[in-house]
Design a protein around this motif. Sequence first.
Motif, PDB file in Angstrom:
ATOM      1  N   ILE A 190      41.223  46.321  39.998  1.00 44.40           N
ATOM      2  CA  ILE A 190      39.630  45.282  39.744  1.00 44.40           C
ATOM      3  C   ILE A 190      38.916  44.562  41.014  1.00 44.40           C
ATOM      4  O   ILE A 190      39.653  44.236  41.899  1.00 44.40           O
ATOM      5  CB  ILE A 190      40.650  44.302  38.447  1.00 44.40           C
ATOM      6  N   GLY A 191      38.133  44.370  40.443  1.00 41.84           N
ATOM      7  CA  GLY A 191      37.261  43.534  41.198  1.00 41.84           C
ATOM      8  C   GLY A 191      37.614  42.189  41.660  1.00 41.84           C
ATOM      9  O   GLY A 191      37.309  41.644  41.050  1.00 41.84           O
ATOM     10  N   GLY A 192      37.736  41.701  42.558  1.00 38.62           N
ATOM     11  CA  GLY A 192      37.504  40.804  43.192  1.00 38.62           C
ATOM     12  C   GLY A 192      39.648  40.433  43.831  1.00 38.62           C
ATOM     13  O   GLY A 192      40.181  39.637  44.393  1.00 38.62           O
ATOM     14  N   ILE A 193      40.246  41.836  43.202  1.00 37.19           N
ATOM     15  CA  ILE A 193      41.735  42.134  43.852  1.00 37.19           C
ATOM     16  C   ILE A 193      42.209  41.974  45.776  1.00 37.19           C
ATOM     17  O   ILE A 193      43.249  41.651  46.408  1.00 37.19           O
ATOM     18  CB  ILE A 193      42.626  43.308  42.811  1.00 37.19           C
ATOM     19  N   GLY A 194      40.996  42.087  46.680  1.00 34.21           N
ATOM     20  CA  GLY A 194      41.757  41.962  47.354  1.00 34.21           C
ATOM     21  C   GLY A 194      41.732  43.557  48.342  1.00 34.21           C
ATOM     22  O   GLY A 194      42.012  43.933  49.508  1.00 34.21           O
ATOM     23  N   LYS A 195      40.870  44.949  47.246  1.00 33.57           N
ATOM     24  CA  LYS A 195      40.818  46.323  47.567  1.00 33.57           C
ATOM     25  C   LYS A 195      40.160  46.493  48.998  1.00 33.57           C
ATOM     26  O   LYS A 195      40.708  47.258  50.366  1.00 33.57           O
ATOM     27  CB  LYS A 195      40.438  47.117  47.282  1.00 33.57           C
ATOM     28  N   THR A 196      39.463  45.831  49.027  1.00 28.58           N
ATOM     29  CA  THR A 196      38.565  46.205  50.555  1.00 28.58           C
ATOM     30  C   THR A 196      39.168  45.204  52.064  1.00 28.58           C
ATOM     31  O   THR A 196      39.053  45.759  53.079  1.00 28.58           O
ATOM     32  CB  THR A 196      36.804  45.362  50.087  1.00 28.58           C
ATOM     33  N   LEU A 313      46.878  47.801  43.232  1.00 28.88           N
ATOM     34  CA  LEU A 313      46.955  46.763  43.130  1.00 28.88           C
ATOM     35  C   LEU A 313      47.182  45.672  42.007  1.00 28.88           C
ATOM     36  O   LEU A 313      46.576  45.605  40.892  1.00 28.88           O
ATOM     37  CB  LEU A 313      45.876  46.207  44.669  1.00 28.88           C
ATOM     38  N   LYS A 314      48.225  44.905  42.506  1.00 34.25           N
ATOM     39  CA  LYS A 314      48.358  43.784  41.311  1.00 34.25           C
ATOM     40  C   LYS A 314      47.815  42.807  42.116  1.00 34.25           C
ATOM     41  O   LYS A 314      47.650  42.264  43.504  1.00 34.25           O
ATOM     42  CB  LYS A 314      49.441  43.916  40.900  1.00 34.25           C
ATOM     43  N   GLU A 315      47.967  41.246  41.182  1.00 38.61           N
ATOM     44  CA  GLU A 315      47.864  39.924  41.458  1.00 38.61           C
ATOM     45  C   GLU A 315      48.557  40.166  42.272  1.00 38.61           C
ATOM     46  O   GLU A 315      49.710  39.795  42.375  1.00 38.61           O
ATOM     47  CB  GLU A 315      47.067  39.271  40.399  1.00 38.61           C
ATOM     48  N   ILE A 350      44.137  29.986  37.375  1.00 42.30           N
ATOM     49  CA  ILE A 350      43.248  30.962  37.731  1.00 42.30           C
ATOM     50  C   ILE A 350      44.280  32.260  38.124  1.00 42.30           C
ATOM     51  O   ILE A 350      43.552  33.197  37.432  1.00 42.30           O
ATOM     52  CB  ILE A 350      42.648  30.730  39.220  1.00 42.30           C
ATOM     53  N   GLY A 351      45.436  32.012  38.603  1.00 40.71           N
ATOM     54  CA  GLY A 351      45.899  33.658  38.409  1.00 40.71           C
ATOM     55  C   GLY A 351      45.698  34.327  40.220  1.00 40.71           C
ATOM     56  O   GLY A 351      45.714  33.221  40.827  1.00 40.71           O
ATOM     57  N   GLY A 352      46.321  34.967  40.513  1.00 45.66           N
ATOM     58  CA  GLY A 352      46.545  36.457  41.649  1.00 45.66           C
ATOM     59  C   GLY A 352      44.908  36.227  42.328  1.00 45.66           C
ATOM     60  O   GLY A 352      45.128  37.538  42.597  1.00 45.66           O
ATOM     61  N   LEU A 353      43.991  36.543  41.830  1.00 47.80           N
ATOM     62  CA  LEU A 353      42.941  37.047  42.154  1.00 47.80           C
ATOM     63  C   LEU A 353      41.560  36.276  43.729  1.00 47.80           C
ATOM     64  O   LEU A 353      41.528  35.530  43.489  1.00 47.80           O
ATOM     65  CB  LEU A 353      42.096  37.475  40.905  1.00 47.80           C
TER      66      LEU A 353
END
Length: 509
Positions: A190-196, A313-315, A350-353
């Motif tokens: 998902i967006g904001g998960i840290g892919k880039t 990727l997961k949180e 917040i969670g791990g995003l």
Amino acid sequence: MVSEPLEGFDTSQHLYHRLKKAGLTFHPKPVFKDDKDLPFGEKIGENLISAIKRSKVSIPIISENYAASEWCLRELIHIMKCKERGEQNVFPVLYKVKPSEVRELKGDFGRAFKSHKDKFDEEVKQQGPFLCVVLFDRREAELIKELVRQHDFLLPLPGNLVENDHRVAEVMKWVDANASETRIIGICGIGGIGKTTLAKIIYNKLAKEFELCSCIMDIRGTIHCRGIEHIQNLLSSDITRNHGSIVFDSVTGIRKIQFICGKKKVLIVLDDVDCRYHLDKLIGGCDFGLGSRIIITCRDKALLKSEYICCELKEMDGTNSVRLFSSYAFELEQPRMELATLPKDIVATIGGLPLALKIIGSFLKGKHQSIWIETHEKLRKVPHMDVQQKLRISYDSLGYEEQQMFLDIACFFIGIDKRFATYLWEDLQYCPDSGLETMIGLSLMKIDDNNELRMHDQLRDLGRAIARPANKKPWKCSRLWDEKAVIVQRSKVTIISLTGVNMFLAFSW
């Protein structure tokens, strides 16, 4: 950036053209030279500082007269500040100056500084001449060769980076640089998960093993602004190291990429691809050489072909989530006693995003305990997966003018040169410099290497949802940006205009 006094030296000329010929792969304008590449007709000081901030590598060439120039010393101060923040590599060079002359302010270097220092401000007097880091003396040709060989030109990573070793190890396992076959790896999530960020880390780890490299960021946004041909041009230019080539249409573009990549070992990163068609137009039908590695980041794993390797990727886990949040909320400081337990509580909410952790952490930095508690309560009322509502807390903290600037960027100015947006905001009597600084401090946007305004697409979607709520008609919203909305708006204006004409005629009759 190659930095030197304006009169120029043979070393800088050789080094400048050698670096041009080397063809750096991550910057559309890879080398700056003070007296040639900076825009004419604008304040030279602002352009120099802007060029420094956009550079990945700075090479100040320190000559006998270097210390006589306040701007040269001021450049050096800004360069070293960027180095301290981990934003760029610096390779200073001494040219016809001895190290002892720089350290002790002796010889021609010392005389040049002493004869002009009364004209300098205090910062330049105190810091300027003492920031020179010295490479040992040698002949010009050897020096240039060594500099070109030593430069890594790696991708910059966030200053508050918290590496998740498990994530990196998992992708590196599939990359396996020693394997001889070509591998295409998709990093999904998902967006904001840290892919880039993960793709950049992997790229930096692999780049030294490849002669031909290309890393293209934000493909989705760039295609929206400039078309697929622009991305094809960037990719082909990186691989050929010919930044003068131009692609005019996508069919010719993919044929060119297929030709130049044929049987060649390449490393390519394609960030934020959102369409199979775009992927086909960038690497479709390419016969890459053995050992090639292609890394793709995307949200939808369905656009990846079955033969690609998919890493979803997961949180982030709790420990790394707290570390990342704290790096933005406290920077290098220890949490105050009254805030000792709140970071874990907020992170659990917040969670791990990573994006949400970064935005909320930046917002709470330096805030009173009562603001932390209030923010925690607000977050508890937001559904766990509702990222936009979590991010809105930072938007709501902005002043009116800053909110308007945020919405303008989200709707119109992503990928646009900062100067153009600034002209508009100045006409509206806003304070663009302080507004942008505030938003950058809250991690709501950034200014990229090309001086263009950038914003994460989750934040862009938040801004557009605020500017044009789903329950409002387009003509009742503050901003319109897509073609359909503009057509609807024109229709509304036409109806109103015709009604006005009819009423006027009826009244006249």
